[in-house]
Design an enzyme around this catalytic site. Structure first.
Site, PDB file in Angstrom:
ATOM      1  N   THR A  28       1.106  -1.442   0.042  1.00 31.30           N
ATOM      2  CA  THR A  28       0.263   0.194  -0.411  1.00 31.30           C
ATOM      3  C   THR A  28       0.682   1.041  -0.230  1.00 31.30           C
ATOM      4  OG1 THR A  28      -1.615  -0.982   1.256  1.00 31.30           O
ATOM      5  CG2 THR A  28      -1.927   1.544   1.475  1.00 31.30           C
ATOM      6  N   GLY A  29       0.584   2.136  -0.380  1.00 32.51           N
ATOM      7  CA  GLY A  29       1.113   3.344  -1.110  1.00 32.51           C
ATOM      8  C   GLY A  29       1.532   4.094  -1.939  1.00 32.51           C
ATOM      9  N   SER A  30       2.004   5.037  -2.139  1.00 33.25           N
ATOM     10  CA  SER A  30       2.828   5.607  -4.054  1.00 33.25           C
ATOM     11  C   SER A  30       3.341   5.024  -3.984  1.00 33.25           C
ATOM     12  CB  SER A  30       3.059   7.326  -3.559  1.00 33.25           C
ATOM     13  OG  SER A  30       3.871   7.141  -2.338  1.00 33.25           O
ATOM     14  N   GLY A  82       5.905  -0.738  -0.189  1.00 31.48           N
ATOM     15  CA  GLY A  82       6.564   0.181   0.509  1.00 31.48           C
ATOM     16  C   GLY A  82       7.188   0.037   1.465  1.00 31.48           C
ATOM     17  N   ALA A  83       8.414   1.210   2.301  1.00 32.97           N
ATOM     18  CA  ALA A  83       8.799   1.725   3.111  1.00 32.97           C
ATOM     19  C   ALA A  83       8.579   3.559   3.632  1.00 32.97           C
ATOM     20  CB  ALA A  83       9.457   0.978   4.004  1.00 32.97           C
ATOM     21  N   GLY A  96       3.009   4.486   7.441  1.00 32.34           N
ATOM     22  CA  GLY A  96       2.406   5.564   7.575  1.00 32.34           C
ATOM     23  C   GLY A  96       0.826   6.170   5.731  1.00 32.34           C
ATOM     24  N   GLU A 103      -0.426  -5.406   5.747  1.00 32.63           N
ATOM     25  CA  GLU A 103       0.801  -5.556   5.509  1.00 32.63           C
ATOM     26  C   GLU A 103       1.804  -6.011   6.338  1.00 32.63           C
ATOM     27  OE1 GLU A 103       0.968  -0.732   4.207  1.00 32.63           O
ATOM     28  OE2 GLU A 103       2.169  -1.154   5.655  1.00 32.63           O
TER      29      GLU A 103
END
Ligand code: 5RP
Length: 219
Positions: A28-30, A82-83, A96, A103
């Site tokens: 998840t995330g950009s 991501g991280a 974030g 996750e």
């Protein structure tokens, strides 16, 4: 290159870990969104994906990629995510985007965890980024007091509910010198669902998008 281009470069490099017929775990995330969009381009080669959030599931479906339930597919060969921070030991801070619990479940159920990030996420020690912690709503104040006793400064993420109906405390001021130990200790506080330290199950590979190209760090 701007940060988004560096994220995309890392996502592109992660595509080489995708093998024909795989069911791929997706974060998840950009940065993970770049990976999802790229996965859309090779969707005929994979059998589907397991998503770590409703947002990623929706994005996968928009690309026509079948979204499967983890309970139905068992162990996954690959997880890409991501991280917020990563070390050369492949310990991470995540959450974030608030999806840390799913996750961590999908990472735990995967043979290979490939973390993708732009180079700004690489740190010597975790903890500059406020540590996201998912908490059962009725335990929020108790958990916050316990975190203060341990030197943390918890900040309630206002107006945010996780996919699991819980809340997030973003904890500043924690010195995470031993991520494995701190992950285990914080997990013992009643009311905490998941701590955003990924150290007991670290990444297996970290791909960083840098100005000089991608850098791959392995365990
Ligand atoms: C979401 C996460 C993300 O992986 C993390 O926040 C990084 O996000 P981005 O790729 O947008 O920088 O842990 O819960």
């Amino acid at each position: 290159m701007n940060v988004d281009e560096l994220k995309k470069a890392a996502a592109e490099a992660a595509l080489s870990y995708v093998e024909n017929g795989m069911i791929v775990g997706v974060g998840t995330g950009s940065t993970a969104n770049h990976f999802i969009d790229l996965l859309g381009g090779i969707k005929s080669r994979i059998d589907g994906a397991v998503a770590s959030s409703e947002a990623s599931a929706n994005r996968l479906r928009k690309h026509g990629i079948p979204v499967l339930e983890l309970n139905d597919v068992g162990q996954l060969p690959l997880y890409v995510d991501g991280a917020d921070e990563a070390t050369r030991q492949l310990h991470l801070i995540k959450g974030g985007g608030g999806a840390l619990t799913r996750e961590k479940i999908v990472a735990g159920a995967s043979d290979h965890f490939v973390c993708i990030a732009d180079e700004s996420k690489l740190v010597n020690y975790l903890g500059h980024f406020p540590l996201p912690i998912e908490v059962i709503p009725m335990g929020r104040s108790f958990v916050a007091r316990e975190l203060v006793k341990r030197g943390g400064k918890p900040v309630f993420r206002e107006g945010f509910t996780t996919d699991n109906g819980c809340v997030i405390l973003d904890v500043q001021n924690l010195e995470i010198l031993d991520p494995v130990k701190m992950e285990a200790e914080l997990n013992m506080i009643p009311g905490i669902v998941t701590v955003g330290i990924f150290a007991a199950r670290p990444a297996d590979v970290l791909i960083l998008g840098t100005e000089k190209g991608t850098e791959t760090i392995t365990a």
